[in-house]
Design a protein around this motif. Structure first.
Motif, PDB file in Angstrom:
ATOM      1  N   VAL A   6       0.852  -1.181   0.000  1.00  0.00           N
ATOM      2  CA  VAL A   6       0.000   0.000   0.000  1.00  0.00           C
ATOM      3  C   VAL A   6       0.890   1.232   0.000  1.00  0.00           C
ATOM      4  O   VAL A   6       1.753   1.389   0.869  1.00  0.00           O
ATOM      5  CB  VAL A   6      -0.931   0.029   1.227  1.00  0.00           C
ATOM      6  CG1 VAL A   6      -1.829   1.268   1.182  1.00  0.00           C
ATOM      7  CG2 VAL A   6      -1.775  -1.239   1.290  1.00  0.00           C
ATOM      8  N   GLU A   8       0.880   5.670  -0.808  1.00  0.00           N
ATOM      9  CA  GLU A   8       0.130   6.882  -1.116  1.00  0.00           C
ATOM     10  C   GLU A   8       0.916   7.612  -2.177  1.00  0.00           C
ATOM     11  O   GLU A   8       2.052   8.034  -1.947  1.00  0.00           O
ATOM     12  CB  GLU A   8      -0.082   7.733   0.133  1.00  0.00           C
ATOM     13  CG  GLU A   8      -1.154   7.157   1.045  1.00  0.00           C
ATOM     14  CD  GLU A   8      -1.459   8.036   2.235  1.00  0.00           C
ATOM     15  OE1 GLU A   8      -2.467   7.755   2.915  1.00  0.00           O
ATOM     16  OE2 GLU A   8      -0.698   8.985   2.501  1.00  0.00           O
ATOM     17  N   LYS A  12      -1.745  12.158  -3.104  1.00  0.00           N
ATOM     18  CA  LYS A  12      -2.006  11.407  -1.872  1.00  0.00           C
ATOM     19  C   LYS A  12      -3.108  10.358  -2.069  1.00  0.00           C
ATOM     20  O   LYS A  12      -3.836  10.009  -1.146  1.00  0.00           O
ATOM     21  CB  LYS A  12      -2.376  12.355  -0.724  1.00  0.00           C
ATOM     22  CG  LYS A  12      -2.048  11.795   0.670  1.00  0.00           C
ATOM     23  CD  LYS A  12      -2.391  12.811   1.753  1.00  0.00           C
ATOM     24  CE  LYS A  12      -2.269  12.226   3.141  1.00  0.00           C
ATOM     25  NZ  LYS A  12      -0.873  12.016   3.544  1.00  0.00           N
ATOM     26  N   GLU A  14      -4.445   6.688  -2.356  1.00  0.00           N
ATOM     27  CA  GLU A  14      -4.013   5.368  -1.899  1.00  0.00           C
ATOM     28  C   GLU A  14      -4.013   4.405  -3.070  1.00  0.00           C
ATOM     29  O   GLU A  14      -4.978   4.332  -3.841  1.00  0.00           O
ATOM     30  CB  GLU A  14      -4.942   4.850  -0.803  1.00  0.00           C
ATOM     31  CG  GLU A  14      -4.521   3.497  -0.260  1.00  0.00           C
ATOM     32  CD  GLU A  14      -5.428   2.996   0.854  1.00  0.00           C
ATOM     33  OE1 GLU A  14      -6.238   2.092   0.589  1.00  0.00           O
ATOM     34  OE2 GLU A  14      -5.323   3.528   1.973  1.00  0.00           O
ATOM     35  N   VAL A  16      -3.104   0.289  -4.019  1.00  0.00           N
ATOM     36  CA  VAL A  16      -2.786  -1.049  -3.538  1.00  0.00           C
ATOM     37  C   VAL A  16      -2.288  -1.877  -4.720  1.00  0.00           C
ATOM     38  O   VAL A  16      -2.919  -1.916  -5.780  1.00  0.00           O
ATOM     39  CB  VAL A  16      -4.004  -1.736  -2.897  1.00  0.00           C
ATOM     40  CG1 VAL A  16      -3.638  -3.142  -2.421  1.00  0.00           C
ATOM     41  CG2 VAL A  16      -4.534  -0.900  -1.725  1.00  0.00           C
ATOM     42  N   ILE A 125       3.051   2.859   2.913  1.00  0.00           N
ATOM     43  CA  ILE A 125       2.197   2.759   4.095  1.00  0.00           C
ATOM     44  C   ILE A 125       2.304   1.380   4.737  1.00  0.00           C
ATOM     45  O   ILE A 125       2.387   1.247   5.953  1.00  0.00           O
ATOM     46  CB  ILE A 125       0.733   3.070   3.731  1.00  0.00           C
ATOM     47  CG1 ILE A 125       0.631   4.437   3.040  1.00  0.00           C
ATOM     48  CG2 ILE A 125      -0.148   3.018   4.973  1.00  0.00           C
ATOM     49  CD1 ILE A 125       1.196   5.587   3.841  1.00  0.00           C
TER      50      ILE A 125
END
Length: 281
Positions: A6, A8, A12, A14, A16, A125
């Motif tokens: 994960v 960003e 910003k 997100e 995956v 992240i």
């Protein structure tokens, strides 16, 4: 353990990535970034552009896959990884506590590897182990090979135990910045804190970062820029400024600027926000 990473990324958003494929893209909170406003793109951070950009990273250097290349050229004129690479070449930094997808927190004492690991990866992240990548960076340098743990404070402890004296740490905004600065280090150890990915930090977080960090990226943060207006640190850049909060930060940032032939850090206020990303949040 499932393969899941994960980050960003642009605006910003997100993202995956699982088994080398994008499985989710969240909504970006920034609409436009001047860094990407060039002859190839107009700077708009749409989900379609984000998907294309991340897929390009996967294809070009194997981001988040066992094919991950650690040979990455300089991406920005004076980004965090480029600045630290130059300072390691010049002998001012002997270890960087960084992070790499598939690896987690790791110690880096090779200048080219500093750029190879951090040059084109957004804020990490969470991640899961990719042992092929760990072997490329040196599994003995990985904080926790079993689970690819992300913990810069534990990375600092590991670096001190290894005998490094001039340790730079790359970190995203978190209270751990304060913990790192207040860590009871030996007197002959210097710690340099570089904070990136500051978009959407609160005013309280911005104040904390200016209290304890050495270099802070402005990203798309209104609170970082406004706190800079209050405290007036030296800085470089207009689109996404890097703020040299301390004299150590100024010294390390100027090493990079001098290396590439740019004007050294300036202290011009009020700042020019006309080339900033939009919106600043």
């Amino acid at each position: 353990m499932n393969d899941r990473h994960v980050i960003e990324a642009l605006g910003k958003a997100e993202v995956v990535i699982e088994n080398g494929k994008i499985t989710y893209i969240g909504e970006p909170v920034v609409d436009y970034c001047s860094i990407f406003d060039n002859g190839q793109h107009n700077g708009d951070l749409t989900k379609e552009f984000i998907k294309s950009n991340i897929n390009k990273r996967i294809d070009e250097f194997g981001m988040c896959t066992p094919q991950r290349s650690i040979d990455v050229e300089d991406t920005m004129s004076f980004g965090t990884s480029e600045t630290l690479k130059t300072n390691m070449i010049n002998g001012n930094v002997d270890c960087v506590v960084g992070a790499c997808e598939g690896v987690g927190t790791l110690l880096i004492d090779d200048a080219e590897l500093v750029q190879g690991v951090g040059g084109r990866v957004s804020a990490l992240i969470s991640t899961t182990p990719i042992y092929e990548v760990m072997d490329k960076v040196g599994r003995e340098n990985v904080l926790n090979p079993e689970n690819a743990e992300l913990n810069p404070l534990k990375g600092l402890e590991m670096a001190i135990e290894r005998g490094y004296k001039n340790i730079a740490i790359t970190i995203i905004p978190t209270e751990m910045v304060k913990d790192i600065r207040q860590y009871p280090k030996p007197e002959d150890v210097n710690i340099y804190i570089f904070v990136a990915h500051t978009t959407n930090v609160s005013k309280k977080e911005a104040d904390m970062l200016f209290d304890y960090a050495d270099v802070i990226s402005g990203c798309s943060s209104i609170n970082i820029r406004e706190t800079a207006e209050e405290r007036k640190p030296y800085y470089a850049g207009k689109k996404v400024p890097l703020y040299a909060v301390t004299e150590n930060g100024k010294r390390l940032l100027n090493e990079r600027l001098e290396y590439i032939g740019y004007e050294l850090c300036e202290k011009k206020y009020p700042q020019d926000f006309t080339q900033s990303p939009k919106p600043l949040i």
